[in-house]
Design a protein around this motif. Structure first.
Motif, PDB file in Angstrom:
ATOM      1  N   HIS A  53      -3.043  -7.491  17.630  1.00  0.00           N
ATOM      2  CA  HIS A  53      -1.744  -7.007  18.114  1.00  0.00           C
ATOM      3  C   HIS A  53      -0.740  -8.154  18.226  1.00  0.00           C
ATOM      4  N   GLU A  56       0.325  -9.241  14.836  1.00  0.00           N
ATOM      5  CA  GLU A  56       1.228  -8.225  14.292  1.00  0.00           C
ATOM      6  C   GLU A  56       2.655  -8.441  14.808  1.00  0.00           C
ATOM      7  N   HIS A  57       2.812  -8.590  16.109  1.00  0.00           N
ATOM      8  CA  HIS A  57       4.156  -8.789  16.680  1.00  0.00           C
ATOM      9  C   HIS A  57       4.803 -10.070  16.148  1.00  0.00           C
ATOM     10  N   CYS A 124       6.994  -1.548  23.097  1.00  0.00           N
ATOM     11  CA  CYS A 124       5.649  -1.514  22.518  1.00  0.00           C
ATOM     12  C   CYS A 124       4.799  -0.467  23.224  1.00  0.00           C
TER      13      CYS A 124
HETATM   14 ZN   LIG Z   1       2.917  -3.668  20.139  1.00  0.00          ZN
END
Ligand SMILES: [Zn+2]
Length: 158
Positions: A53, A56-57, A124
């Protein structure tokens, strides 16, 4: 149903690297999907979700701000098996074309300090599930492959 192309890759011999997963024609354009494989499937540990995660960000933030690639980036996101990411770029590209981009992107992730962009409940869907230290660890590890990349880590083989 037909077996899709990405399931025909031999995951038993796949090693960390940068591979062209597929090319698709969308109208007159070609889009290239890259397999950014960070760990050897079914052999080495997978990434946990918090570091997936975080990468990804940070990766998406890097790509969407890149002077050359921001307009070519269609998608960047994790594989469900948590052994790597898919990067989809506009253009008919080969793995070697994006090695410099990936080196700078994973250096950005390795060196990033402070609050992760988008780490808030408004921005998010699971903002507490992040782990920057482990994102640093995996970026550093993947850079060991990227910075000295060899042909066998750029093209799928049997
Ligand atoms: Zn996220």
């Amino acid at each position: 149903m037909e077996k899709i192309a990405s399931f025909t890759v031999n995951h038993l011999t796949l090693r960390p690297g940068v591979y062209v997963s597929r090319k698709d024609h969308v109208g007159a354009e070609v889009v290239t999907t890259f397999d950014l494989r960070m760990t050897a499937p079914n052999l080495e540990p997978v990434l946990n979700t918090a570091e997936v995660h975080s990468i990804e960000h940070l990766g998406a933030t890097y790509l969407r701000n890149h002077p050359e690639y921001k307009d070519k980036t269609i998608y960047f996101g994790p594989m469900g098996c948590r052994t790597g990411f898919y990067l989809i770029l506009a253009g008919d590209l080969e793995s070697k074309d994006i090695v410099d981009l990936l080196v700078s992107m994973f250096r950005f992730i390795r060196d990033y300090e402070g609050e992760i962009p988008g780490a808030s409940p408004r921005d998010c869907g699971n903002y507490l599930d992040l782990n920057l230290s482990m994102a640093h660890y995996w970026a550093k590890r993947y850079l060991e492959v990227l910075e000295n990349i060899t042909e066998d880590r750029l093209v799928y083989h049997e």
